[in-house]
Scaffold this motif. Structure first.
Motif, mmCIF file in Angstrom:
data_model
loop_
_atom_site.group_PDB
_atom_site.id
_atom_site.type_symbol
_atom_site.label_atom_id
_atom_site.label_comp_id
_atom_site.label_asym_id
_atom_site.label_seq_id
_atom_site.Cartn_x
_atom_site.Cartn_y
_atom_site.Cartn_z
ATOM 1 N N CYS A 717 0.858 -1.349 -0.049
ATOM 2 C CA CYS A 717 0.044 0.069 -0.017
ATOM 3 C C CYS A 717 0.765 1.318 -0.004
ATOM 4 C CB CYS A 717 -0.862 -0.103 1.251
ATOM 5 S SG CYS A 717 -2.283 -1.312 1.303
ATOM 6 N N ASP A 718 1.886 1.485 0.758
ATOM 7 C CA ASP A 718 2.708 2.485 0.730
ATOM 8 C C ASP A 718 3.265 2.581 -0.673
ATOM 9 O OD1 ASP A 718 2.349 2.574 3.357
ATOM 10 O OD2 ASP A 718 4.247 1.602 3.945
ATOM 11 N N ALA A 719 3.660 1.725 -1.125
ATOM 12 C CA ALA A 719 4.384 1.572 -2.612
ATOM 13 C C ALA A 719 3.447 2.216 -3.568
ATOM 14 C CB ALA A 719 4.975 0.218 -3.061
ATOM 15 N N LEU A 720 2.268 1.751 -3.661
ATOM 16 C CA LEU A 720 1.000 2.299 -4.399
ATOM 17 C C LEU A 720 0.914 3.656 -4.379
ATOM 18 C CD1 LEU A 720 -1.434 -0.517 -4.258
ATOM 19 C CD2 LEU A 720 -0.031 0.010 -6.209
ATOM 20 N N GLU A 721 1.107 4.253 -2.827
ATOM 21 C CA GLU A 721 0.984 5.645 -2.573
ATOM 22 C C GLU A 721 2.021 6.379 -3.412
ATOM 23 O OE1 GLU A 721 -1.052 8.323 0.877
ATOM 24 O OE2 GLU A 721 -0.353 6.351 1.162
ATOM 25 N N ALA A 722 3.015 5.833 -3.132
ATOM 26 C CA ALA A 722 4.674 6.533 -3.567
ATOM 27 C C ALA A 722 4.376 6.431 -4.913
ATOM 28 C CB ALA A 722 5.612 5.720 -2.999
ATOM 29 N N LEU A 723 3.802 5.472 -5.798
ATOM 30 C CA LEU A 723 3.949 5.457 -7.290
ATOM 31 C C LEU A 723 3.115 6.489 -7.975
ATOM 32 C CD1 LEU A 723 3.900 1.505 -7.749
ATOM 33 C CD2 LEU A 723 5.711 3.184 -8.703
ATOM 34 N N GLY A 724 1.844 6.692 -7.170
ATOM 35 C CA GLY A 724 0.804 7.807 -7.395
ATOM 36 C C GLY A 724 -0.106 7.362 -8.307
ATOM 37 N N ALA A 725 -1.053 8.407 -8.623
ATOM 38 C CA ALA A 725 -2.433 7.851 -9.099
ATOM 39 C C ALA A 725 -2.061 7.812 -10.719
ATOM 40 C CB ALA A 725 -3.449 8.857 -9.131
ATOM 41 N N THR A 726 -1.233 8.294 -11.272
ATOM 42 C CA THR A 726 -1.016 8.190 -12.640
ATOM 43 C C THR A 726 -0.284 6.841 -13.009
ATOM 44 O OG1 THR A 726 1.321 9.180 -12.488
ATOM 45 C CG2 THR A 726 -0.617 10.630 -13.135
ATOM 46 N N ALA A 727 0.138 6.145 -12.094
ATOM 47 C CA ALA A 727 0.810 4.726 -12.269
ATOM 48 C C ALA A 727 -0.402 3.742 -12.380
ATOM 49 C CB ALA A 727 1.823 4.534 -11.182
ATOM 50 N N LEU A 728 -1.546 4.028 -11.944
ATOM 51 C CA LEU A 728 -2.663 2.865 -11.585
ATOM 52 C C LEU A 728 -3.807 2.957 -12.655
ATOM 53 C CD1 LEU A 728 -3.414 3.164 -7.914
ATOM 54 C CD2 LEU A 728 -1.515 2.012 -8.825
ATOM 55 N N THR A 729 -4.023 1.837 -13.145
ATOM 56 C CA THR A 729 -5.118 1.855 -14.125
ATOM 57 C C THR A 729 -6.329 1.676 -13.592
ATOM 58 O OG1 THR A 729 -4.924 -0.665 -14.345
ATOM 59 C CG2 THR A 729 -3.544 0.680 -15.883
ATOM 60 N N PRO A 730 -7.731 1.570 -14.218
ATOM 61 C CA PRO A 730 -8.844 1.286 -13.803
ATOM 62 C C PRO A 730 -8.710 0.007 -13.109
ATOM 63 C CG PRO A 730 -9.297 2.503 -15.793
ATOM 64 C CD PRO A 730 -7.550 2.231 -15.477
ATOM 65 N N ASP A 731 -7.994 -1.040 -13.561
ATOM 66 C CA ASP A 731 -7.877 -2.390 -12.948
ATOM 67 C C ASP A 731 -7.297 -2.408 -11.676
ATOM 68 O OD1 ASP A 731 -8.577 -5.480 -13.134
ATOM 69 O OD2 ASP A 731 -6.490 -5.436 -13.287
ATOM 70 N N HIS A 732 -6.267 -1.516 -11.694
ATOM 71 C CA HIS A 732 -5.421 -1.520 -10.472
ATOM 72 C C HIS A 732 -6.644 -0.855 -9.280
ATOM 73 C CE1 HIS A 732 -1.598 -1.107 -12.942
ATOM 74 N NE2 HIS A 732 -1.611 -2.565 -12.360
ATOM 75 N N ILE A 733 -7.035 0.195 -9.819
ATOM 76 C CA ILE A 733 -7.891 0.821 -8.590
ATOM 77 C C ILE A 733 -9.057 -0.231 -7.977
ATOM 78 C CG2 ILE A 733 -9.720 2.518 -8.352
ATOM 79 C CD1 ILE A 733 -6.938 3.654 -8.418
ATOM 80 N N ARG A 734 -9.658 -1.195 -9.095
ATOM 81 C CA ARG A 734 -10.405 -2.149 -8.860
ATOM 82 C C ARG A 734 -9.897 -3.294 -7.718
ATOM 83 N NH1 ARG A 734 -11.069 -7.162 -9.658
ATOM 84 N NH2 ARG A 734 -9.429 -7.167 -11.172
ATOM 85 N N ARG A 735 -8.719 -3.437 -8.160
ATOM 86 C CA ARG A 735 -8.041 -4.784 -7.127
ATOM 87 C C ARG A 735 -7.654 -3.958 -5.883
ATOM 88 N NH1 ARG A 735 -3.122 -6.377 -11.009
ATOM 89 N NH2 ARG A 735 -2.565 -7.490 -9.409
ATOM 90 N N LEU A 736 -7.177 -2.840 -5.843
ATOM 91 C CA LEU A 736 -6.921 -2.116 -4.583
ATOM 92 C C LEU A 736 -8.261 -2.116 -3.759
ATOM 93 C CD1 LEU A 736 -5.011 -0.756 -2.672
ATOM 94 C CD2 LEU A 736 -5.476 1.450 -3.986
ATOM 95 N N GLY A 737 -9.551 -1.809 -4.475
ATOM 96 C CA GLY A 737 -10.664 -1.777 -3.706
ATOM 97 C C GLY A 737 -11.051 -3.070 -3.260
ATOM 98 N N ALA A 738 -10.801 -4.158 -3.983
ATOM 99 C CA ALA A 738 -11.129 -5.346 -3.491
ATOM 100 C C ALA A 738 -10.183 -5.960 -2.057
ATOM 101 C CB ALA A 738 -10.592 -6.519 -4.570
ATOM 102 N N LEU A 739 -8.923 -5.317 -1.922
ATOM 103 C CA LEU A 739 -7.965 -5.734 -0.994
ATOM 104 C C LEU A 739 -8.957 -5.068 0.429
ATOM 105 C CD1 LEU A 739 -4.497 -4.738 -2.279
ATOM 106 C CD2 LEU A 739 -5.416 -7.038 -1.701
ATOM 107 N N ALA A 740 -9.462 -3.883 0.130
ATOM 108 C CA ALA A 740 -10.026 -3.340 1.235
ATOM 109 C C ALA A 740 -11.451 -3.766 1.520
ATOM 110 C CB ALA A 740 -10.169 -1.883 0.923
ATOM 111 N N GLU A 741 -12.166 -4.263 0.526
ATOM 112 C CA GLU A 741 -13.647 -4.778 0.706
ATOM 113 C C GLU A 741 -13.732 -6.075 0.555
ATOM 114 O OE1 GLU A 741 -14.937 -2.477 2.297
ATOM 115 O OE2 GLU A 741 -13.965 -0.601 1.681
ATOM 116 N N ARG A 742 -12.999 -6.996 0.023
ATOM 117 C CA ARG A 742 -13.368 -8.384 -0.236
ATOM 118 C C ARG A 742 -13.621 -9.224 1.013
ATOM 119 N NH1 ARG A 742 -7.670 -11.316 -2.282
ATOM 120 N NH2 ARG A 742 -7.547 -12.022 -0.263
#
Length: 797
Positions: A717-742
């Motif tokens: 999670c720290d690495a994703l935040e450090a990479l920044g929003a521009t590094a994330l695709t919609p699929d990345h966002i979906r997968r991050l959401g699943a980590l939080a809510e699955r």
């Protein structure tokens, strides 16, 4: 000459003689042929296989006790903790011959089955061991008709693990029709299911059907149980339940009833040849939850609710253990099971297990605090259960739970984590008999980064406790850690801590944390620290420096430590780095303590070198000495599994160097292939690499994969935040959401009472990162009715 059967087998091929020699000839054959094999050319868990001929002779010719010992040694060498080797393939023909001669037959068939089952292959061509066992089927299949039921059972287990369905299924079917023994019949059903899941499920449905009910889909030949097998034999019912699970059959009332009717199932499971299913209820719960559907989660809740309310203590014990597994796998199941768990706190036979489970499920256990307090407020010296506010405890029935001081202590320990402000007065009232609760207050079981709230009554109790001449082992550490966490608020305890110093130097940690809080105490504190520092451990010298600002004694002590072993060097280098430029006189000693690039690597040596590299950077601000040291550590840590944590620590140190650590980029990139190491490696690469050189989307994919496997998830999670929003695709966002809510828990490894809290922390962190990256926390994908995340809309652009 090597037996032909050890060569790699072609798919579907069965090698070896069609009938084999007569049984009375087999021991002689083994001893005649064993020396013809070049055993020195193959290895097992302990090296050369030259010891195997001796073991084979004992099996063929020795007495029962010697043969039993030989079998045990073979398990240790050719199937060591489930791993197989080249020697495993080489010895398989000889083991099959001995077994066919009737010597240690069940044991050797079980061993052969375990060798065929293993996929943990070391130093041998993939599948070679299984092929070597399969080549012995002509010698193994006749054992399905042996007089001894244990031999028949072991044979079914062994032949099924060869995966040679065409060769094995006919014999299993034929035996199923006439097998009279329930344990063997259960193993036959499991064996059929292993080779042909649909056929196994059909047999299972017939086994699960109540008397007079229509059977499931027909199979080849008659399947009615032979005379002597009682309808609903629990071994067969359990095998049928697992056969349905293995075939993906939806859970239904028949399976539910069959499993419950088999409880307590642990006595049956303890005799299982399948080591993954020695605890049947636990295994069923795990299998259902891993299917990750709302229907299966509801099935688990219904199963466990019934079992937790069973009148038999042994069934409730099994259910508690299975419930603990359920809570570690399924986030939603924790809340679902809580109403079933709370009544067990007033049950003398189950209260301890219930307290343990509640202590491990994190914030979900918060509603249990009143019931836990009722258990914790029991006064073991009286007949009245009286709380601190004068009210009588409630909910304590059955055995005199109140007289179990340890149970009350553990209950209070859970409250100390869930509601520390309510635990403090109870802990203060009876501190000497609350070691478990004290440990919780000292942070042993609390979430990382939390501190027990200050309480004046508890401080007074701690001060009294510190004056005890013979404190139990470990308690001084707990008391001083609690005071350390309170810092200046605990300054009234300085006299007791100073008096404790000669016996327990770790008290210096708490004294250091109180510096500046009570100026009037300073002369006495400094005198006590000076006296303890003379020949004392490093922690005292560090506390003296904190109180006086004087460096000579600390530098002298650090210099001594740097001349010691790797663990001492690691401690001293860390302390020197914290001093910064003040520690410049230690730079020569730090260089001298390095192991050298060609030194043999051990975990402690690599950690010491990493600590020195970091200290040199912090002291001098010059990265040039540190880069080659970290390069050496990363090079030596590459490959062996046991060095992966050393590599992580070196990567973290590399990140501190910033762009000056750029020469380490190739070493850090190697770590990306390991899910455990990838998140930390990404953080280090972001810190040291040329920004434009990084494929940030690929790195985001890498760390998400790590997090999804529960590997270094917080760093991911720290690495994703450090990479920044521009590094994330919609699929990345979906997968991050699943980590939080699955529903399926992400973090599944760790200390027993911390793993759920670690997952709770990950969920919170994932939500926070998602909100930071999207600008809208509501865009975190919430779970749908089946526990899977809903699709998340694409980010703009």
């Amino acid at each position: 000459m090597a037996p032909e059967q050890t060569r790699a087998q072609q798919p579907g091929e069965i090698t070896g003689t069609s009938s084999g020699p007569a049984p009375e000839e087999l021991p002689a054959r083994v001893t005649d042929d064993v020396d013809a094999y070049p055993w020195s050319t193959v290895s097992h868990a302990y090296g050369s296989a030259e010891d195997l001929p001796g073991l084979l002779r004992v099996l063929a010719e020795g007495g029962p006790d010697a043969a039993e010992e030989a079998v045990s040694e073979l398990y240790g060498s050719v199937l060591h903790q489930g791993t197989v080797y080249a020697a495993s393939a080489a010895v398989a023909p000889f083991l099959a011959r001995v077994a066919a001669a009737g010597r240690s037959r069940a044991d050797l068939l079980t061993l052969l089955g375990g060798m065929a089952e293993s996929e943990d292959e070391h130093g041998v061509e993939r599948g070679a061991v299984r092929a070597a066992v399969a080549a012995q089927l002509p010698l193994m299949l006749p054992a399905l008709s042996a007089d001894d039921p244990e031999v028949r059972r072991a044979a079914a287990w062994a032949v099924a693990h060869t995966r040679e369905a065409r060769a094995v299924l006919p014999g299993l079917r034929e035996r199923w029709v006439r097998e009279p023994e329930a344990p063997v019949r259960a193993e036959l059903l499991s064996a059929v299911s292993r080779l042909a899941p649909d056929e196994g499920a059909a047999l299972a449905r017939e086994a699960l059907a109540p008397t007079g009910a229509p059977p499931g889909p027909p199979t080849d030949g008659p399947t009615d149980p032979p005379t002597g097998v009682p309808p609903g034999a629990p071994q067969v019912l359990l095998a049928a339940v697992f056969a349905c699970l293995d075939a993906g059959v939806p859970w239904d009332a028949a399976q539910h009833s069959a499993l419950l009717s088999s409880l307590p199932a642990d006595p049956l499971g303890s005799d299982s040849l399948d080591l993954a299913r020695t605890e049947p209820l636990h295994a069923v719960v795990e299998a259902l939850l891993l299917r990750d559907t709302e229907e299966d989660r509801a099935a688990v809740a219904a199963l466990l609710d019934t079992a937790l309310h069973d009148g038999r203590a042994e069934v409730r014990t099994e259910a508690l253990w299975a419930a603990e597994q359920a809570c570690r796998l399924s986030r939603g199941t924790r809340e679902r099971l809580l109403p079933s768990l709370l009544p067990l706190l007033s049950d003398g036979a189950s209260a301890r297990g219930a307290v343990s489970l509640l202590g491990g499920i994190g914030a979900a256990a918060a509603p249990s605090v009143p019931a836990l307090l009722a258990l914790a407020t029991v006064n073991a010296d009286t007949d009245t259960d009286t709380a601190d506010d004068g009210t009588e405890g409630v909910g304590i029935t059955g055995e005199r739970i109140g007289r179990d001081t340890d149970l009350a202590d553990r209950a209070l320990g859970v409250v100390a984590v869930l509601a520390p402000e309510k635990a403090a007065p109870l802990l203060a009232r009876d501190l000497g008999r609350r070691p478990w609760a004290l440990g919780s207050a000292a942070g042993i079981r609390a979430p990382e980064g939390t501190r027990f709230p200050f309480d004046r009554r508890l401080l007074a109790a701690v001060r009294v406790r510190l004056t005890e001449p013979d404190l139990p082992s470990g308690e001084p550490w707990q008391l001083t850690r609690l005071l350390r966490d309170w810092g200046a608020l605990a300054a009234p305890a300085l006299p007791e801590l100073c008096a404790l110093l000669p016996r327990h130097p770790q008290a210096a940690e708490a004294i250091a944390a109180m510096h500046g809080a009570e100026a009037a105490a300073e002369p006495a504190v400094v005198d006590a620290l000076r006296a303890a520092a003379d020949g004392g451990p490093l922690v005292v010298a560090r506390a003296l420096h904190r109180w006086t600002g004087e460096t000579p004694e600390l530098l002298r002590r650090l210099d001594e430590e740097l001349a010691g072993g790797p663990e001492a060097v690691t401690r001293a280098a860390g302390a020197a780095g914290e001093l910064g430029a003040v520690a410049a006189p230690l730079v020569p000693a730090l260089h001298a303590a390095l192991s050298g690039a060609d030194a043999a690597g051990t975990t402690s040596v690599l950690d010491a070198d990493t600590a020195i590299a970091e200290a040199l950077w912090r002291i001098t601000g010059d990265a040039s000495p540190s880069v080659p040291v970290l390069d050496s550590v990363l090079a030596r840590a590459a490959g062996p599994y046991w060095f992966r944590w050393n590599a992580l620590r070196a990567a973290r140190a590399a990140a501190l160097l910033g762009p000056a650590g750029r020469p380490l980029v190739p070493r850090l990139e190697v770590l990306l292939a390991d899910p455990e190491q990838a998140p930390v490696a990404v953080l280090a690469l972001i810190a040291v690499a040329e920004p434009g050189s990084l494929d940030r989307r690929a790195l985001a994919d890498t760390v998400l994969t790590s997090a999804e496997q529960g590997a270094s998830a917080p760093e991911a999670c720290d690495a994703l935040e450090a990479l920044g929003a521009t590094a994330l695709t919609p699929d990345h966002i979906r997968r991050l959401g699943a980590l939080a809510e699955r529903d399926l828990q992400v973090v599944r490894r760790g200390l027993e009472d911390q793993v759920v809290r670690a997952d709770d922390a990950l969920r919170a962190q994932a939500r926070a990162v998602l909100g930071a990256l999207t600008g809208d926390l509501s865009r975190a994908a919430p779970p749908d009715g089946r526990g899977r995340p809903r699709p998340t809309p694409a980010l703009p652009g």
